[in-house]
Design a protein around this motif. Structure first.
Motif, mmCIF file in Angstrom:
data_model
loop_
_atom_site.group_PDB
_atom_site.id
_atom_site.type_symbol
_atom_site.label_atom_id
_atom_site.label_comp_id
_atom_site.label_asym_id
_atom_site.label_seq_id
_atom_site.Cartn_x
_atom_site.Cartn_y
_atom_site.Cartn_z
ATOM 1 N N ARG B 64 17.668 -0.557 3.461
ATOM 2 C CA ARG B 64 17.344 0.726 3.448
ATOM 3 C C ARG B 64 16.668 1.238 2.015
ATOM 4 N NH1 ARG B 64 22.957 0.989 4.788
ATOM 5 N NH2 ARG B 64 23.477 1.832 2.886
ATOM 6 N N VAL B 65 16.862 0.400 0.953
ATOM 7 C CA VAL B 65 16.075 0.776 -0.270
ATOM 8 C C VAL B 65 14.497 0.012 0.029
ATOM 9 C CG1 VAL B 65 15.659 -0.200 -2.491
ATOM 10 C CG2 VAL B 65 18.216 0.227 -1.823
ATOM 11 N N ARG B 66 14.395 -0.925 0.923
ATOM 12 C CA ARG B 66 13.205 -1.250 1.181
ATOM 13 C C ARG B 66 12.361 -0.432 1.783
ATOM 14 N NH1 ARG B 66 14.298 -5.916 3.331
ATOM 15 N NH2 ARG B 66 13.809 -7.262 1.676
ATOM 16 N N ASP B 67 13.003 0.423 2.836
ATOM 17 C CA ASP B 67 12.236 1.274 3.694
ATOM 18 C C ASP B 67 12.050 2.754 2.984
ATOM 19 O OD1 ASP B 67 14.357 1.255 6.775
ATOM 20 O OD2 ASP B 67 12.584 0.002 6.075
ATOM 21 N N GLU B 68 13.001 2.923 2.070
ATOM 22 C CA GLU B 68 12.305 4.036 1.078
ATOM 23 C C GLU B 68 11.578 3.804 0.230
ATOM 24 O OE1 GLU B 68 13.457 6.803 2.142
ATOM 25 O OE2 GLU B 68 15.434 6.081 3.357
ATOM 26 N N ALA B 69 11.390 2.701 -0.520
ATOM 27 C CA ALA B 69 10.377 2.113 -1.282
ATOM 28 C C ALA B 69 8.847 2.126 -0.661
ATOM 29 C CB ALA B 69 10.712 0.902 -1.988
ATOM 30 N N ALA B 70 9.108 1.723 0.676
ATOM 31 C CA ALA B 70 7.911 1.759 1.472
ATOM 32 C C ALA B 70 7.440 3.277 1.705
ATOM 33 C CB ALA B 70 8.188 1.374 2.692
ATOM 34 N N ASP B 71 8.427 4.240 2.116
ATOM 35 C CA ASP B 71 8.077 5.661 2.132
ATOM 36 C C ASP B 71 7.345 6.075 0.771
ATOM 37 O OD1 ASP B 71 10.732 6.616 4.348
ATOM 38 O OD2 ASP B 71 8.625 5.815 4.758
ATOM 39 N N VAL B 72 7.974 5.749 -0.424
ATOM 40 C CA VAL B 72 7.502 6.360 -1.714
ATOM 41 C C VAL B 72 5.985 5.773 -1.857
ATOM 42 C CG1 VAL B 72 7.824 5.990 -4.085
ATOM 43 C CG2 VAL B 72 9.725 6.580 -2.749
ATOM 44 N N PHE B 73 5.982 4.459 -1.547
ATOM 45 C CA PHE B 73 4.517 3.776 -1.800
ATOM 46 C C PHE B 73 3.526 4.455 -0.885
ATOM 47 C CE2 PHE B 73 1.845 0.766 -3.245
ATOM 48 C CZ PHE B 73 1.213 -0.262 -2.424
ATOM 49 N N ILE B 74 3.804 4.800 0.495
ATOM 50 C CA ILE B 74 2.843 5.448 1.267
ATOM 51 C C ILE B 74 2.423 6.624 0.751
ATOM 52 C CG2 ILE B 74 2.722 6.334 3.563
ATOM 53 C CD1 ILE B 74 4.615 3.988 4.629
ATOM 54 N N TYR B 75 3.086 7.602 0.269
ATOM 55 C CA TYR B 75 2.839 8.973 -0.131
ATOM 56 C C TYR B 75 2.135 8.722 -1.508
ATOM 57 C CZ TYR B 75 5.279 11.441 3.469
ATOM 58 O OH TYR B 75 5.667 11.776 4.915
ATOM 59 N N LEU B 76 2.434 7.875 -2.375
ATOM 60 C CA LEU B 76 1.619 7.723 -3.608
ATOM 61 C C LEU B 76 0.306 7.077 -3.247
ATOM 62 C CD1 LEU B 76 1.887 7.691 -6.724
ATOM 63 C CD2 LEU B 76 2.818 5.080 -6.477
ATOM 64 N N VAL B 77 0.273 6.216 -2.253
ATOM 65 C CA VAL B 77 -1.171 5.737 -2.007
ATOM 66 C C VAL B 77 -2.087 6.766 -1.355
ATOM 67 C CG1 VAL B 77 -2.305 4.168 -0.583
ATOM 68 C CG2 VAL B 77 -0.384 3.274 -1.676
ATOM 69 N N ARG B 78 -1.404 7.501 -0.611
ATOM 70 C CA ARG B 78 -2.232 8.846 0.165
ATOM 71 C C ARG B 78 -2.385 9.947 -0.862
ATOM 72 N NH1 ARG B 78 -5.122 9.863 3.578
ATOM 73 N NH2 ARG B 78 -4.897 11.660 4.814
ATOM 74 N N LEU B 79 -1.533 9.931 -1.837
ATOM 75 C CA LEU B 79 -1.952 11.146 -2.720
ATOM 76 C C LEU B 79 -2.932 10.904 -3.857
ATOM 77 C CD1 LEU B 79 -1.049 13.555 -4.674
ATOM 78 C CD2 LEU B 79 0.579 12.227 -5.813
ATOM 79 N N ALA B 80 -2.861 9.300 -4.100
ATOM 80 C CA ALA B 80 -4.042 8.860 -5.031
ATOM 81 C C ALA B 80 -5.525 8.886 -4.215
ATOM 82 C CB ALA B 80 -3.619 7.459 -5.385
ATOM 83 N N ASP B 81 -5.543 8.400 -3.027
ATOM 84 C CA ASP B 81 -6.568 8.494 -2.119
ATOM 85 C C ASP B 81 -7.285 9.996 -2.089
ATOM 86 O OD1 ASP B 81 -7.462 7.690 1.275
ATOM 87 O OD2 ASP B 81 -8.734 7.160 -0.848
#
Lengths: 113, 113, 113, 113
Positions: B64-81
Motif C-alpha cells: 500500500r505504501v508503494r501504491d501511495e508513493a507511486a501516486d505522489v510521484f505521478i502528481y509531482l511529475v505531472r506538476l513539474a511538467d
C-alpha cells in the motif's frame, strides 16, 4: 553504463545522509512527515492564486515552487530508497491500472491524473 | 537514444491526460492539491507505526505504501511538467545548497534530508 | 447570552476577512489549500523528534507548535464557516460512528482517534 | 456550569481514547501525522472543483467534506490536548498578531486568513 538520472540522484542522497550519519533520523515514518511538510510549503505558494494564474506564475514565485518541488522530490526519493521501492516501476504499474479504470471519456476521480 | 526513465514516465503521463482531455483539470493549483491528497494517504499508512516498525513494514502494508508513493510521484511529475520544472536538476541544485548549509556533524534542520 | 468560544472566534475571523475584503480569496478550495499548508508547517516541527520527545517538547518548540496549531485551527474554522459546517456537531456525529466501529479492545484504524 | 462546546468535545475524545487504551498510539508525533492524513482526504474532495464550484458543492460532496472536516478537527483537538494547548486562546493570540501584520488594504500572505 547506466545514465539513469533518478538512480544517480538516489545515490547522491544516500551518500549525503551517510556522510552526516543521519540514517537514524531517516526512518520511513520521519521521511513521510518531511515529505508532508514540504508538500505543505509547495501548496502554500499556490493557495491564493487562481487556477489560471497558477498556469503562468511570475518568475520569483516559479523559482520558489521549483525549490519546493525539489524538496518534495528529494524526500520522496529518500523514502522510496529506505523501503526498497522503485518509484518508476511503481508509477508504471499504477498507470497500467489507471488505464483500465479510466477509459476515454471519463472524468478524473480520486487517484487518477 | 535517451533511455532516461523519468523522461519516459513524464511522456506517458502527458499522453494519458491528453487522450482523456484532462488538461483543463490539470492546472498547477489542482495538481498541487492532488499531490497533497496522495501525500496524506501515504502518511496514513505509517501514522500508527513506531519508527522501528516503519523501517520493516509487513508485506501488505509495504504494497500500500508503494501504491501511495507511486501516486505522489505521478502528481509531482505531472506538476513539474506543467510548469516546465526539471525535477532532477532542481533536486541537484537544492542538494548543492544543502551541502553548504549542513557540513559534517550538523543535525538535520527544516529542508534538509 | 451565548458565550461559546468557538462561535465567538468564528465571528472574529469573518470580521477580519470582511474588513480587508478578502472573501474573494476565501473559496473553500483556497481555504483547504491554506489548511494543508499550515498542517505541513505543524508536521515539520515534529518530524525529526522521536515519539517520546514529541510528548515533552522544549519550550521554544512547543510555542512554535502552538502557533502552527492556531493557524491550522483558524483555517479549519474559516473553511467550515464558508460551507455552513458546524464543526462541533460534525465531530460528535463522527464520534458516534466511531463508537460503533471501534469497540473496547480494538486497535486504531484509519480515521479513528 | 461551563457549557463551552469545545471543552466538552475535548473531554469526550479523552474518554474515548482512555476507554480503548489508545494513549500509547497518541503521541503528538502520531497525532500530527493523523491530522495530515485527514487534511489530505479533505483536500481530495475539492481538488478537481473550480473555486466557484467549491463555494456551492453538491449535497453528497458537502457531506463528505463535512466528515473530513470533522476528522481534521478531532485530531487537532486531540493533539492540542496532548500538548496542553488551548486552541481558542492560541487562535486569538495569532489573530492579534495578524491584525498588526495585515492592515486594511493589504493582500493575504502566507499565514494570514
Amino acid at each position: 553504463m547506466d545514465d539513469d538520472r533518478l538512480r544517480a540522484l538516489t545515490q547522491r542522497l544516500r551518500d549525503f545522509s551517510a556522510a552526516r550519519q543521519w540514517e537514524r533520523f531517516h526512518s520511513p515514518k520521519n521521511l513521510a512527515m518531511a515529505l508532508a511538510g514540504e508538500t505543505g510549503e509547495l501548496i502554500a505558494e499556490l493557495q491564493w492564486l487562481t487556477e489560471d494564474e497558477s498556469r503562468a506564475p511570475a518568475a520569483e514565485r516559479l523559482q520558489r515552487v521549483r525549490d519546493e518541488a525539489a524538496d518534495v522530490f528529494i524526500y520522496l526519493v529518500r523514502l522510496a530508497d529506505a523501503l526498497g521501492i522503485d518509484l518508476i516501476e511503481a508509477a508504471h504499474a499504477k498507470m497500467d491500472r489507471n488505464e483500465q479504470r479510466f477509459p476515454a471519456g471519463s472524468a478524473p476521480g480520486h487517484g487518477a491524473p
